[in-house]
Design a protein around this motif. Structure first.
Motif, PDB file in Angstrom:
ATOM      1  N   ALA A 434       0.822  -1.205   0.000  1.00  0.00           N
ATOM      2  CA  ALA A 434       0.000   0.000   0.000  1.00  0.00           C
ATOM      3  C   ALA A 434       0.854   1.252   0.000  1.00  0.00           C
ATOM      4  N   THR A 435       1.962   1.232   0.710  1.00  0.00           N
ATOM      5  CA  THR A 435       2.913   2.334   0.728  1.00  0.00           C
ATOM      6  C   THR A 435       4.256   1.771   1.158  1.00  0.00           C
ATOM      7  N   VAL A 436       5.333   2.424   0.754  1.00  0.00           N
ATOM      8  CA  VAL A 436       6.650   1.931   1.125  1.00  0.00           C
ATOM      9  C   VAL A 436       7.633   3.094   1.121  1.00  0.00           C
ATOM     10  N   ARG A 437       8.548   3.062   2.065  1.00  0.00           N
ATOM     11  CA  ARG A 437       9.654   4.012   2.090  1.00  0.00           C
ATOM     12  C   ARG A 437      10.954   3.235   2.292  1.00  0.00           C
ATOM     13  N   PHE A 438      12.034   3.843   1.843  1.00  0.00           N
ATOM     14  CA  PHE A 438      13.353   3.221   1.932  1.00  0.00           C
ATOM     15  C   PHE A 438      14.292   4.184   2.657  1.00  0.00           C
ATOM     16  N   LEU A 485      -4.040   7.344   3.395  1.00  0.00           N
ATOM     17  CA  LEU A 485      -4.568   6.859   4.673  1.00  0.00           C
ATOM     18  C   LEU A 485      -3.609   7.130   5.822  1.00  0.00           C
ATOM     19  N   VAL A 486      -2.314   7.097   5.566  1.00  0.00           N
ATOM     20  CA  VAL A 486      -1.330   7.343   6.627  1.00  0.00           C
ATOM     21  C   VAL A 486      -0.571   8.645   6.410  1.00  0.00           C
ATOM     22  N   GLY A 487      -0.966   9.404   5.394  1.00  0.00           N
ATOM     23  CA  GLY A 487      -0.309  10.683   5.152  1.00  0.00           C
ATOM     24  C   GLY A 487       1.024  10.563   4.460  1.00  0.00           C
ATOM     25  N   ALA A 488       1.259   9.474   3.745  1.00  0.00           N
ATOM     26  CA  ALA A 488       2.526   9.282   3.048  1.00  0.00           C
ATOM     27  C   ALA A 488       2.434   9.844   1.639  1.00  0.00           C
ATOM     28  N   VAL A 489       3.344  10.764   1.336  1.00  0.00           N
ATOM     29  CA  VAL A 489       3.396  11.392   0.022  1.00  0.00           C
ATOM     30  C   VAL A 489       4.619  10.862  -0.717  1.00  0.00           C
ATOM     31  N   VAL A 490       4.476  10.589  -1.981  1.00  0.00           N
ATOM     32  CA  VAL A 490       5.621  10.134  -2.781  1.00  0.00           C
ATOM     33  C   VAL A 490       6.700  11.202  -2.726  1.00  0.00           C
ATOM     34  N   ARG A 491       7.910  10.791  -2.311  1.00  0.00           N
ATOM     35  CA  ARG A 491       9.038  11.714  -2.206  1.00  0.00           C
ATOM     36  C   ARG A 491      10.214  11.150  -2.985  1.00  0.00           C
ATOM     37  N   VAL A 535      11.180  10.549   7.975  1.00  0.00           N
ATOM     38  CA  VAL A 535       9.889  10.377   8.637  1.00  0.00           C
ATOM     39  C   VAL A 535       8.755  10.772   7.697  1.00  0.00           C
ATOM     40  N   ILE A 536       7.794   9.890   7.542  1.00  0.00           N
ATOM     41  CA  ILE A 536       6.584  10.210   6.802  1.00  0.00           C
ATOM     42  C   ILE A 536       5.712  11.123   7.665  1.00  0.00           C
TER      43      ILE A 536
END
Length: 764
Positions: A434-438, A485-491, A535-536
């Motif tokens: 659903a979302t992912v960060r590295f 849903l969790v406030g994660a924006v593509v960065r 941090v997201i």
């Protein structure tokens, strides 16, 4: 908070009184848990030599706050990892989130971020992996404590000799090294845990000389299968927290000349379990998690140590490599489901205005598609360390150590939110993300250090030390898949650097009042590196934070009394902590990060003693009082619920104490009886600074008692024992937490229920 009925409350109070009374009668303390068999009262039978000062000194003549737990005591009390040592050492505690998720704390210096306690296995410092919250101190590696020579716990800053991770203290595990004699040992246990089932484990050691007086090898292996005791009621799975761990170590000693010793070692550790957190409102040892939450921990540590004795001066070189893969899963299903409201749609889709019917339908479909999901951080850490030092051998009035240190730690974290099967709770493969960060994090440190000690007279000693350090931290992060849903924006991929250099100092003076009474006073400084978060949910996702530092002031007295039948040590201390690193949370409460806010002061006292009233009978104990509070209101725009002046530091009990009593007596000409009891009491604490905070939870005090009874053969060559841990079956909660992710629930970790078993061991 655990719903004990009146009868259990009375039992708990009675046990607390029993422990406190017994501790007081024992002299409250335990500097060594020394020689836990039929130790004689002569001078030579109970000396413990430690190497905390980078040279060999007798424990009672070492003018710092140090405890040493011998390998024999570790075996006799059933200790398996460093997390089991808290009852043996004053001011040593663990914020216990279960296997692979524990933080070591000494003297109340407890905070997220880099470790506040330096943990060493032999000559190698180790840290946890940073995780998604940049919290390297929260997952300290725990290698098996079998075939151990001793564990040394140094309380207070050890920055001059042990570096940045030792601002609160240092914990050193010293394993037995290869010898030039053929020998071996086997240790087997079978037990049963209430609410769980059968557990079995075994450890073995073999030592073989390969070339007489030149090359010897020592191999150790272990396997443990522990039955779980937590039932998942949502997934209908019993004993969900089964744990398997296995591994060992292989050591080679090479002595080409009398002056040169080379030790090579490989340490392997594997652990598999499911989280041992349970939900307080669901009932004792009941979890309502909607997904499985496995923890997989693979660790390999390799080291090479060389010592060359020039005659009066010893050169030591150490190089080591640590490779660790740590994966864990945490359920976020309820948080995702809690957003399935018209208000949730308005906030996330239409800028606060009511959603249209089409918008609401699409939004609900998005929530439903992630309604059973979990965060699945997967991290790989690779770390090189090296140290080169010269030390005097302690034979003259001037003793010194000088050296240099280097470390390079690289960590890569992938942190997806992945869908799980609603029936089994397992992460669906291939992953539905659903979302992912590295995150990629690199920490490099270099240091030069020195410590000089001079005997002004045969009774007065003065010591001064210093360390120059420099660190560079490089962090990169990106969010490739976003989620409203969790406030994660593509960065896109972005970078931040953090670097700092500085010095820390130590000053110590000691005076031998008599041959058996040592007084010392010390002022020492400690520090931790700063860094940056990825941090997201923050406007600036790569959020920097500074290093924090402290000064520790203490005085202590070490007493060896009544012809070495009583060892009694006491100290008092004050620690002033500046720019302390704390945990903040994003506005939606979903993600944690590190920030600086405020000052704190820790004041305390520690006592430890060993008493040997008669041959074969040993009583040991320890106690600590710690008053750890904020000195000012925490002020930081990134912290939503700052602590106020006078608030206690989280997870730091004011009072804790431990006691152990052991008796060995002759049954026949060849057999001995063995009896031992260990108990400890830990005071209450809070999970956050503000006692009235929305997510703050109180952790009640608890008491634990273990017992062992057995028969031993000649010269302790073999033994057979019955044992019980958590004798009174206390529901001892060690950690409690809540957050927006928990959606009003309280998740707790606790000690295992009463476990009864048999243990046999032999050596040859």
């Amino acid at each position: 908070m655990v719903g004990l009925d009146t009868r259990l409350v009375k039992i708990a109070r009675g046990k607390r009184l029993m422990l406190l009374t017994a501790t007081a009668l024992a002299g409250i303390g335990g500097p060594a848990f020394a020689q836990a068999t039929t130790a004689s009262a002569d001078t030579g039978g109970d000396e413990i030599v430690v190497t905390a000062l980078k040279r060999s000194t007798n424990l009672q003549d070492t003018p710092i706050s140090i405890s040493a737990v011998t390998g024999e005591s570790i075996a006799n009390s059933g200790v398996q990892s460093i997390a089991d040592l808290n009852s043996s050492v004053p001011s040593l505690a663990f914020v216990d989130g279960g296997p692979s998720n524990r933080r070591v704390v000494i003297r109340g210096i407890q905070a997220a971020g880099e470790p506040t306690v330096g943990t060493y296995y032999d000559e190698t410092p180790v840290t946890g992996a940073i995780g998604a919250g940049n919290d390297a101190g929260g997952s300290t590696p725990e290698l098996r404590l079998f075939d151990v020579e001793r564990v040394e716990v140094l309380r207070g800053p050890q920055g001059t000799l042990y570096g940045s991770g030792s601002m609160g203290g240092t914990l050193r595990v010293i394993y037995q090294k290869p010898t030039f004699a053929t020998e071996g040992a086997v240790d087997l246990s079978l037990s049963d845990t209430r609410y769980g089932g059968l557990n079995y484990e075994g450890s073995a050691m073999v030592n073989v000389p390969v070339v007489n007086d030149k090359i010897a090898v020592r191999a150790v292996g272990f396997y443990r299968n522990a039955n779980g005791f937590i039932d998942n009621t949502a997934l209908n799975i019993k004993n969900i927290n089964d744990q398997k761990s296995y591994g060992g170590r292989f050591l080679v000693r090479f002595t080409p000349t009398e002056a040169l010793t080379i030790d090579a070692a490989a340490y392997i550790n594997r652990s598999r379990t499911d989280t041992n957190a349970w939900t307080l409102t669901s009932g004792k040892f009941k979890s309502d998690a909607l997904t499985r939450q496995p923890v997989r921990d693979n660790l390999e540590l390799y080291s090479l140590t060389a010592n060359y004795d020039f005659g009066g001066v010893v050169l030591t070189g150490v190089v080591s490599y640590l490779d660790r893969d740590l994966d864990s899963v945490s359920d976020v299903s309820r948080f995702i489901r809690s957003t399935r409201t018209p208000a949730g749609c308005a906030a996330r889709v239409s800028a606060g205005q009511p959603c249209s019917t089409a918008q609401l339908d699409n939004y609900y479909a998005l929530v439903d598609s992630q309604s059973t999901s979990a965060l699945f951080p997967q991290q790989t850490m690779k770390s090189w360390t090296a140290e080169l030092r010269l030390s005097s051998d302690g034979s003259g009035p001037l003793n010194w150590t000088v050296g240099g240190f280097y470390s390079d730690r690289d960590t890569s974290v992938a942190n997806p939110q992945s869908n799980a099967d609603p029936v089994t709770g397992a992460i669906i493969e291939p992953q539905q993300i659903a979302t992912v960060r590295f995150i990629d994090d690199s920490l490099r440190q270099v240091a030069a250090f020195g410590e000089f000690s001079y005997d002004v007279t045969d009774r007065l000693n003065l010591t001064a030390g210093g360390r120059y350090f420099r660190y560079n931290k490089d962090i990169s992060g990106q969010t490739t898949i976003g989620s409203i849903l969790v406030g994660a924006v593509v960065r896109p991929l972005s970078f931040v650097k953090s670097k700092e250099d500085g010095t820390v100092f130590k000053f110590n003076g000691s005076y031998k009042v008599t041959d058996n009474v040592l007084f010392y006073a010390e002022a020492a400084q400690g520090f931790r590196p700063g860094g940056a978060n990825q941090v997201i949910g923050l406007a600036q996702e790569l959020t920097p934070y500074k290093s924090d530092s402290l000064w520790n002031y203490e005085v202590g007295l070490k007493n060896t009394l009544f012809d070495r039948k009583l060892f009694l040590n006491v100290d008092v201390f004050q620690i002033d902590w500046s720019d302390m690193q704390i945990t903040g949370r994003t506005p939606n409460g979903a993600f944690a990060f590190i920030t600086n806010a405020g000052k704190a002061r820790v004041r305390g006292a520690e006592l430890e003693a060993t008493i040997r009233p008669t041959a074969g009978f040993t009583i040991t104990g320890n106690a600590s009082y710690i008053d750890a509070k904020l000195r000012e209101n925490q002020s930081n725009a990134n912290v939503s619920a700052p602590g106020l002046k006078g608030d206690r530091i989280p997870y730091v009990p004011k009072f804790s104490a431990g006691i152990g009593a052991q008796y060995v007596w002759a049954l026949t000409d060849t057999l001995s009886g063995f009896a031992r009891i260990d108990g400890n009491t830990v005071g209450g604490s809070y999970s956050d600074f503000r006692p009235t905070g929305t997510f703050t939870r109180k952790i009640d005090s608890y008491q634990l008692v273990n017992a062992r009874l057995g028969v031993e053969g000649p010269d302790n060559a073999w033994g057979a024992y019955l044992f019980v841990t958590n004798l009174f079956d206390d529901t001892a909660i060690t950690r409690a937490q809540s957050s927006a992710i928990a959606v009003g629930r309280t998740l707790v970790n606790s000690a295992a229920p009463r476990t009864i078993g048999v243990n046999v061991r032999t050596k040859f």
